[in-house]
Scaffold this motif. Structure first.
Motif, PDB file in Angstrom:
ATOM      1  N   ARG A 385       0.833  -1.205   0.000  1.00 52.95           N
ATOM      2  CA  ARG A 385       0.000   0.000   0.000  1.00 52.95           C
ATOM      3  C   ARG A 385       0.870   1.258   0.000  1.00 52.95           C
ATOM      4  NH1 ARG A 385      -3.687  -1.767   5.126  1.00 52.95           N
ATOM      5  NH2 ARG A 385      -4.118  -3.890   4.414  1.00 52.95           N
ATOM      6  N   THR A 386       1.905   1.238   0.842  1.00 54.63           N
ATOM      7  CA  THR A 386       2.763   2.414   0.949  1.00 54.63           C
ATOM      8  C   THR A 386       3.587   2.611  -0.313  1.00 54.63           C
ATOM      9  OG1 THR A 386       2.886   2.097   3.344  1.00 54.63           O
ATOM     10  CG2 THR A 386       4.551   3.518   2.348  1.00 54.63           C
ATOM     11  N   ARG A 387       4.109   1.521  -0.840  1.00 58.54           N
ATOM     12  CA  ARG A 387       4.954   1.623  -2.029  1.00 58.54           C
ATOM     13  C   ARG A 387       4.176   2.144  -3.238  1.00 58.54           C
ATOM     14  NH1 ARG A 387       7.001  -2.991  -1.488  1.00 58.54           N
ATOM     15  NH2 ARG A 387       5.788  -4.214  -2.978  1.00 58.54           N
ATOM     16  N   HIS A 388       2.923   1.717  -3.365  1.00 58.52           N
ATOM     17  CA  HIS A 388       2.101   2.125  -4.515  1.00 58.52           C
ATOM     18  C   HIS A 388       0.958   3.034  -4.046  1.00 58.52           C
ATOM     19  CE1 HIS A 388       4.355  -0.863  -6.713  1.00 58.52           C
ATOM     20  NE2 HIS A 388       3.951  -1.804  -5.897  1.00 58.52           N
ATOM     21  N   ARG A 389       1.283   3.981  -3.222  1.00 58.49           N
ATOM     22  CA  ARG A 389       0.275   4.788  -2.527  1.00 58.49           C
ATOM     23  C   ARG A 389      -0.669   5.521  -3.483  1.00 58.49           C
ATOM     24  NH1 ARG A 389       5.198   8.286  -0.138  1.00 58.49           N
ATOM     25  NH2 ARG A 389       5.836   6.133   0.190  1.00 58.49           N
ATOM     26  N   ARG A 390      -0.118   6.178  -4.498  1.00 54.07           N
ATOM     27  CA  ARG A 390      -0.973   6.960  -5.390  1.00 54.07           C
ATOM     28  C   ARG A 390      -1.840   6.043  -6.256  1.00 54.07           C
ATOM     29  NH1 ARG A 390       2.184  12.324  -7.608  1.00 54.07           N
ATOM     30  NH2 ARG A 390       3.001  13.037  -5.607  1.00 54.07           N
TER      31      ARG A 390
END
Length: 525
Positions: A385-390
């Motif tokens: 989730r954090t790595r692909h936040r956008r």
């Protein structure tokens, strides 16, 4: 009852070695000493003379010159082990120590602990599959021959290595062993040690292999134990408490670490500073105290990472490719509720969900179990989730078919806030500032692993001001960032002001905001 034969590798400070040997043997245990041949003969003579009348002390039959990363460290250990096995037939366990180690439990506790668990304690992780090696050589430690010391003969070390690489002079690992890796600080049962000594005599091929591996003290015993002993009889951990800094250096303990060390689920600790005279004296007295009781909280590593991290602000590198090339959407509006007390934010957004038609998602970047729709796997872990936040946020806007979305976020997530506020989408922040009692902060410390249920009250009391300051610092960072549309709702605010802030944040009529603000127990713990 367990009787321990300590295997001591040392190279300096004869007086400290004598004190250490006397302390350990006064409890009825044994010690086998290897004193590095690089040290002076006079220093070794003083040690032998001081301990000559102690029948529980023996010296390795041969002193060798030891060097970091070399086979010599393993060979010195084997010499000391052979001496201990031959001289101490009543020893049930063999425990590796250095001159920088000290007990953090009493001898009575250590003996009872070993009696209660019939296992070997040694870190032994798969060499190829584990991430135990963080940087530098990995497979090359094994597949090439290393004849020189990397620290004292760097030119020869790397010239030999590069020549072998260029000529493709690799070698095979012995076919029937699975190489393991881990800390060299182990505690093994007598039967296991005897099996290892028999193996070293029977398997000359394996011995030749390890003699020219690099840093074999991290692989030799770890591999042999896993090869010889059933996995059910191995506990993959060390009984020696040790930590490393971000730079790979061992953390050194001083006089004021006494309470922290006693709370760890270990029998010994390293490294103790030579200047920590009071700490060594207290730990020495503790080892002989049969009445000492211990409360295990085991928060040391988490506590160290927390305290060491203060003052080292998290800095991001260049923006990731998925951030540069993607946006949440120019016409979309992301509403972020920021609060350290997650239950407070969850109560508020639950009320927003009931009173408006806005989709609401709780701490999706902070809490693994946050309810999320199936988005093809991107939602499965916090890391993804954090790595692909956008990309995740775009998919959530699309899933809910909305241009306005409310999420919750912890104030520590400064990099996420900065990223979202820098997006083309319109972003609004509602920071909820709560009051924090000492009781709440103590519970917070336990929840995040900075303290345990048995952490001493005085230790916790020293920690609370740091936690309180850290929470304040997180809020200050958000304010100092100068984000546009940043609203602050404080616990003591009047209901009218809270309603006005909610109306601006949510862009809803004042009457609806007043209905949301009619909440008597929002801040209850």
């Amino acid at each position: 009852m367990a009787r321990i034969a300590f295997i001591l590798l040392c190279h300096k400070d004869p007086e400290a070695i004598v004190r250490q040997a006397r302390m350990l043997t006064e409890a009825g245990d044994y010690i086998a000493i290897h004193f590095d041949a690089r040290a002076s003969a006079d220093a070794f003579a003083r040690i032998r003379a001081e301990l000559a009348d102690n029948p529980n002390v023996v010296f390795a039959r041969r002193r060798i010159r030891c060097g970091w990363g070399e086979w010599s460290l393993v060979q010195a250990t084997l010499h000391a082990v052979e001496a201990a096995v031959g001289h101490f037939p009543r020893a049930t366990h063999f425990y590796m120590l250095s001159g920088d180690c000290a007990p953090i439990k009493s001898a009575r506790y250590a003996h009872a602990f070993l009696d209660a668990h019939d296992v070997d304690y040694i870190e032994s992780f798969d060499f190829f599959e584990s991430d135990w090696i963080k940087t530098g050589m990995k497979e090359e430690r094994l597949t090439y021959r290393h004849f020189f010391n990397e620290r004292t003969q760097p030119w020869r070390f790397y010239t030999s290595f590069n020549l072998q690489k260029r000529l493709r002079l690799t070698r095979d690992i012995p076919h029937d062993i699975d190489v393991q890796i881990g800390s060299q600080w182990w505690c093994l049962r007598r039967r296991t040690v005897e099996w290892i000594l028999d193996f070293t005599k029977a398997r000359r091929d394996v011995m030749r292999f390890f003699r020219t591996t690099w840093i074999p003290d991290e692989t030799f015993f770890q591999t042999l134990v896993r090869h010889l002993v059933p996995g059910t009889e191995i506990e993959t951990r060390t009984l020696t408490f040790l930590m490393f800094t971000d730079y790979g250096m061992p953390v050194t303990f001083y006089n004021d670490h006494y309470d922290l060390l006693l709370g760890q689920d270990n029998l010994f600790a390293r490294k103790i500073s030579p200047e920590a005279v009071q700490l060594r004296r207290r730990l020495g007295s503790l080892y002989s105290d049969d009445t000492a009781e211990f409360s295990i909280s085991d928060e040391g590593r988490n506590l160290y990472r927390f305290l060491a991290g203060r003052g080292r602000e998290g800095r991001r590198f260049a923006r990731r490719f998925w951030e540069v090339e993607s946006t949440i959407g120019r016409d979309r509006e992301l509403l972020i509720v920021i609060c350290k007390k997650w239950h407070v934010a969850k109560r508020l957004v639950a009320r927003i969900r009931r009173m408006t038609d806005l989709p609401v998602i709780e701490y999706l970047f902070n809490e693994e179990g946050t309810a999320l729709p199936d988005l093809g796997g991107i939602q499965l872990s916090l890391a993804k989730r954090t790595r692909h936040r956008r990309a995740l946020m775009r998919m959530l806007f699309d899933y809910y078919r909305t241009d306005r979305l409310v999420i919750c976020m912890d104030p520590a997530s400064m990099d996420l806030l900065t990223d979202f506020c820098g997006d083309r989408a319109r972003t609004r922040l509602l920071e909820i500032q709560c009051a924090f009692s000492d009781t709440y902060l103590g519970g917070h410390a336990r929840r995040v692993g900075l303290a345990g249920e048995r952490t001493r009250p005085e230790t916790l009391a020293r920690l609370l001001p740091t936690i309180r300051h850290d929470i304040t610092h997180e809020s200050d960072r958000i304010r100092d960032a100068g984000f546009a549309s940043h609203f602050i709702l404080r616990e003591g605010d009047a209901r009218e002001r809270s309603a006005d802030l909610l109306a601006q944040f949510l862009d809803i009529p004042a009457e609806k905001a007043q209905d949301i603000a009619e909440f008597d127990h929002l801040f209850a713990d």
